[in-house]
Design an enzyme around this catalytic site. Structure first.
Site, PDB file in Angstrom:
ATOM      1  N   CYS A  51       0.829  -1.207   0.000  1.00 29.55           N
ATOM      2  CA  CYS A  51       0.000   0.000   0.000  1.00 29.55           C
ATOM      3  C   CYS A  51       0.858   1.249   0.000  1.00 29.55           C
ATOM      4  O   CYS A  51       0.953   1.957   1.002  1.00 29.55           O
ATOM      5  CB  CYS A  51      -0.933  -0.026   1.202  1.00 29.55           C
ATOM      6  SG  CYS A  51      -1.979  -1.476   1.153  1.00 29.55           S
ATOM      7  N   GLU A  52       1.533   1.493  -1.109  1.00 34.74           N
ATOM      8  CA  GLU A  52       2.362   2.676  -1.336  1.00 34.74           C
ATOM      9  C   GLU A  52       2.368   2.933  -2.834  1.00 34.74           C
ATOM     10  O   GLU A  52       2.572   1.998  -3.615  1.00 34.74           O
ATOM     11  CB  GLU A  52       3.829   2.414  -0.931  1.00 34.74           C
ATOM     12  CG  GLU A  52       4.108   2.252   0.535  1.00 34.74           C
ATOM     13  CD  GLU A  52       4.071   3.559   1.302  1.00 34.74           C
ATOM     14  OE1 GLU A  52       4.181   4.631   0.676  1.00 34.74           O
ATOM     15  OE2 GLU A  52       3.892   3.491   2.525  1.00 34.74           O
TER      16      GLU A  52
END
Ligand code: PLP
Length: 442
Positions: free
Chosen positions: A364-365
């Site tokens: 989640c980046e």
């Protein structure tokens, strides 16, 4: 590399098969093999993501470097931080390599891999008292000190142990080096690394007054991905100047450490390091200096040996852009995110079509990607990709971010393969955490 770091490099449009790969990574009837082993067989045996290393490539790289320095007294110390798997270290040890370490953890690994203290050089800008003590107890060949303050701590620790610590001064030669990313330059003015060259005389004088250090070496490390001999040509006279200064202060210097940094080709059309030019430059500069050379290659010995195997999970389109979502991401291979580094990405089973896409991981980046705007093989979900030239600074930079276990590592030798690090399990990641808590009063 300038400001437009988010733009795809021109290399992105090269066809996947144009990206450099070593002879050990070849196709047999379309199936990509590492030496004699189809990569699909390894993925089946251990799952993905997985790092796969070719022992033959490591042997060949080591021999290339050792041959280039034949006839000159030298030792090759592998920079453990590039790939610290114990089986890789043991293989290099068997070839005759010593180790260049930068932490107490790497000291432990090097000893576990069968090294004697005398095979080890300890580099690094921030050694703790505990690390210095462990290194002296192990009898390391050299502690490369990077400041006068560190020299004094080494002297104090050695005094407490009743030994004399063999040290080398790491000189910052203050040369500009043209590396692909600023984060991999270390030998420039203003960097945290090394003793500024103008201070060497003063630190050498200081060492003469200390009873538990013996200055036995002078060294430098210019940075990484150095593609030609120019920075060496500029830095070596400065290193030799430092050698003369240290000898002038009365120290018996026998080791000259020229560091690591030899490059490997990552991009299509990128030339391999000119090892013979590099060796010729070093040989010419140190002839008659009365020293034994220390070389500290990391990337050069292992980068090309490795691939990261990953499975395509999903294909998606968003706002006209294509994404290939893989089960490997920045937690497995950080270099694209950290250095805007480019790695070739090829299909394990040959496919005819390509697609221009961002290859992204599951983390989640937005910065989690393996490639951006890249022409990649048109592989469907469930298919395998191989990320090339991933044997250095791959697994060693892996993290648990998003509570993702680190991948498996596999070594290939001819037509055999062996699991050399198991894939972590989620429970391995929780092992050090405590519950219920033991509260203590202040
Ligand atoms: C990282 C490092 C190396 C190895 O660098 P490569 O570019 O991988 O060859 C050598 N010496 C020192 C002191 C290092 O920190």
């Amino acid at each position: 590399m300038g400001a437009g770091v988010l733009n795809a490099p021109p290399a992105a449009v090269a066809p996947p098969e144009a990206w450099p790969r070593p002879a050990a990574l070849a196709r047999r009837s379309g199936a990509l093999c590492c030496e004699g082993v189809p990569l699909s067989a390894i993925a089946e045996a251990v799952g993905t993501p997985a790092y796969v290393y070719s022992l033959g490539t490591i042997r060949e790289r080591y021999a290339t470097l050792a041959n280039a320095f034949a006839g000159v007294p030298h030792h090759i110390h592998f920079a453990v931080k590039a790939n610290s798997n114990l089986s890789v270290l043991r293989a290099l040890r068997a070839l005759g390599a010593g180790m260049d370490i930068v932490s107490g953890g790497e000291l432990h690994r090097a000893l576990e891999a069968g090294c004697d203290g005398g095979d080890i050089v300890f580099s690094g800008v921030g050694k703790t008292v505990a690390e210095i003590e462990a290194a002296l107890r192990a009898g390391v060949r050299l502690l490369n000190v990077e400041s006068e303050a560190e020299l004094e701590v080494v002297d104090a620790v050695a005094g407490r142990l009743g030994v004399v610590a063999p040290v080398a001064f790491r000189v910052n030669p203050e040369v500009m080096v043209d590396t692909p990313h600023a984060y991999i330059r270390t030998g420039e003015k203003g960097q945290k690394f090394g003793i500024p060259r103008d201070d060497i005389g003063r630190v050498a004088q200081a060492a003469s007054r200390l009873r538990h250090v013996a200055v036995r070496g002078v060294g430098m490390h210019l940075g990484s991905q150095i593609a030609n001999a120019d920075p060496m040509r500029e830095a070596l006279p400065r290193l030799l100047e430092a050698l003369a200064t240290v000898r002038g202060a009365g120290h018996r210097v026998e080791w000259l450490d020229v560091g690591g940094g030899l490059s490997v080709p990552y991009l299509p059309g990128e030339a391999p390091a000119d090892v013979s030019a590099y060796a010729a430059t070093v040989r010419a500069a140190v002839a008659g200096a009365g020293v034994t050379l220390l070389l500290e290659p990391g990337r050069f010995l292992v980068a090309e040996s490795g691939v990261l195997l990953t499975t395509v999970l999903y294909r998606k389109q968003a706002n006209g852009k294509a994404f290939v979502v893989t089960d490997a991401g920045m937690g497995d291979l950080l270099r694209p995110s950290l250095y805007q580094a480019d790695h070739g990405i090829v299909a394990v089973e040959a496919v005819d079509d390509t697609v221009t896409a961002d290859v992204v991981g599951p983390i989640c980046e937005s910065g989690d990607f393996l490639a951006r705007g890249r022409v990649v093989p048109d592989v469907s979900p469930g298919g395998l990709l191989a990320v090339l030239t991933a044997g250095a600074y791959g697994y060693t930079m892996a993290s648990h971010y998003n509570t993702r276990p680190r991948p498996a590592e596999v070594l290939v030798d001819g037509d055999r393969h062996a699991l050399v690090a198991e894939r972590e399990r989620p429970e391995d990641l929780l092992r050090l955490e405590r519950h219920p808590l033991t509260w203590r009063s202040a």
